[in-house]
Design a protein around this motif. Structure first.
Motif, short mmCIF file in Angstrom:
data_model
loop_
_atom_site.label_atom_id
_atom_site.label_comp_id
_atom_site.label_asym_id
_atom_site.label_seq_id
_atom_site.Cartn_x
_atom_site.Cartn_y
_atom_site.Cartn_z
N THR A 3 0.82 -1.05 0.01
CA THR A 3 -0.07 -0.06 0.02
C THR A 3 1.05 1.16 0.12
O THR A 3 2.10 1.32 0.43
N VAL A 4 0.28 2.12 -0.65
CA VAL A 4 1.10 3.47 -0.64
C VAL A 4 0.22 4.56 -0.03
O VAL A 4 -1.00 4.83 -0.56
N GLU A 47 7.50 0.50 -10.00
CA GLU A 47 7.01 1.27 -11.11
C GLU A 47 5.44 1.79 -10.75
O GLU A 47 5.14 2.91 -10.85
N LEU A 48 4.90 0.96 -10.22
CA LEU A 48 3.51 1.43 -9.87
C LEU A 48 3.45 2.09 -8.59
O LEU A 48 2.71 3.04 -8.36
N ILE A 49 4.35 2.10 -7.49
CA ILE A 49 4.39 2.75 -6.50
C ILE A 49 4.73 4.14 -6.77
O ILE A 49 4.17 5.14 -6.45
N GLU A 50 5.77 4.58 -7.89
CA GLU A 50 5.65 5.91 -8.20
C GLU A 50 4.57 6.36 -9.12
O GLU A 50 4.13 7.61 -8.70
N GLY A 51 3.74 5.53 -9.62
CA GLY A 51 2.47 6.03 -10.47
C GLY A 51 1.62 6.33 -9.57
O GLY A 51 0.83 7.35 -9.52
N VAL A 52 1.40 5.55 -8.43
CA VAL A 52 0.56 5.85 -7.24
C VAL A 52 0.66 7.30 -6.82
O VAL A 52 -0.12 8.17 -6.35
N ILE A 277 4.72 3.55 2.88
CA ILE A 277 4.49 2.53 1.97
C ILE A 277 4.95 1.17 2.82
O ILE A 277 5.88 1.18 3.66
N VAL A 278 3.82 0.47 2.59
CA VAL A 278 3.91 -0.88 3.32
C VAL A 278 4.02 -2.06 2.66
O VAL A 278 2.95 -2.14 1.64
#
Length: 285
Positions: A3-4, A47-52, A277-278
């Motif tokens: 999760t972000v 990549e997805l963390i950056e997008g979120v 970020i978890v």
């Protein structure tokens, strides 16, 4: 589930990113990379963390689009879906989901535009510097115009091999490869010209042999795909990196894209410093 700031990564998007990254690497190396799955998974997750993080920042900075803007985008999207065969029933079932995605996309587009409009205009010097840093990406592959003699081994493969060695010796002594190949090839149609071949598969035995030769050089006798071969390089175009002047028009949009991508990455890096970020219920700063 990662999760972000309390928002879970979409498992489907994570799977798609993982598969894209893995497939690209396997295409590049021409080999299976299953042992690197954890590495590819981490890349996809990052990549997805950056997008979120960027999407959340867009929500903070950019007001919700007007109803008219959403309606216009919605109509265009529904038309596109219909053109690709989506039924009205399906569209009605997913209407709220589509509207939510479009609203987020409009916000993100306006956010990125607001970031990019403040970037300095790139100069020719900037383009040249980017090209020099990425010159290897523009390296062309070698290509060769190839003549070919093939023999399919019979009951006495040693005799077939001996005969091809003798033919090769004749070429080395000055005989015409073209004449010898036409007379002795085992192809039913007598075809000896393979045309131009690009060096695309360094681990392929045929290409590895072919591109070990110089122009006007005959190969050793070699075995490949149940046949014995001799090849002759009629003309060779070596690999090269074209000069910047030849690629200036191609480089300019690529350098701009890289500048914009880096600007977003810089914002995401700053956002990450204060994000929660978890990973699998374990916090990670």
């Amino acid at each position: 589930m990662t999760t972000v700031n309390g928002e879970a990564l979409d498992p489907e998007l994570l799977r798609e990113a993982f598969q894209r990254i893995k497939s690209a690497e396997e295409a590049r190396t021409e080999a299976s990379c299953c042992e690197r799955d954890p590495e590819f998974y981490r890349q996809a997750e990052e990549e997805l963390i950056e997008g979120v993080l960027l999407s959340q920042e867009a929500e903070r900075r950019i007001p919700e689009p007007s109803k008219d803007d959403v309606r216009t985008a919605m109509e265009a999207t529904l038309r596109e879906w219909r053109e690709h065969g989506a039924s009205w029933d399906l569209l009605e079932q997913r209407r709220n989901e589509i509207r939510s995605d479009l609203t987020a996309r409009l916000r993100m587009d306006r956010f990125t535009e607001s970031v990019w409009e403040n970037l300095p205009e790139l100069t020719e010097a900037d383009h040249r510097a980017w090209f020099e840093a990425h010159a290897e990406d523009f390296r062309t592959t070698a290509r060769a115009h190839v003549l070919h003699l093939v023999r399919f081994p019979g009951p006495r493969p040693d005799e077939d091999h001996r005969q091809l060695r003798q033919l090769r010796e004749a070429v080395l002594d000055g005989a015409s490869f073209t004449d010898i190949a036409r007379e002795h090839t085992a192809k039913d149609d007598g075809q000896i010209d393979l045309g131009w071949i690009d060096y695309e598969r360094p681990l392929n035995p045929f290409e590895a042999m072919l591109f070990s030769l110089r122009e006007k050089e005959v190969s050793p006798v070699f075995f490949y795909e149940q046949a014995l071969h001799l090849v002759w390089i009629q003309q060779l175009e070596p690999e090269r990196i074209p000069p910047f002047e030849e690629l200036a028009e191609e480089v300019a949009p690529l350098a701009l894209k890289a500048q914009r991508r880096q600007a977003l990455a810089d914002i995401a890096r700053e956002l990450r410093k204060t994000a929660t970020i978890v990973h699998n219920d374990e916090p990670n700063a």
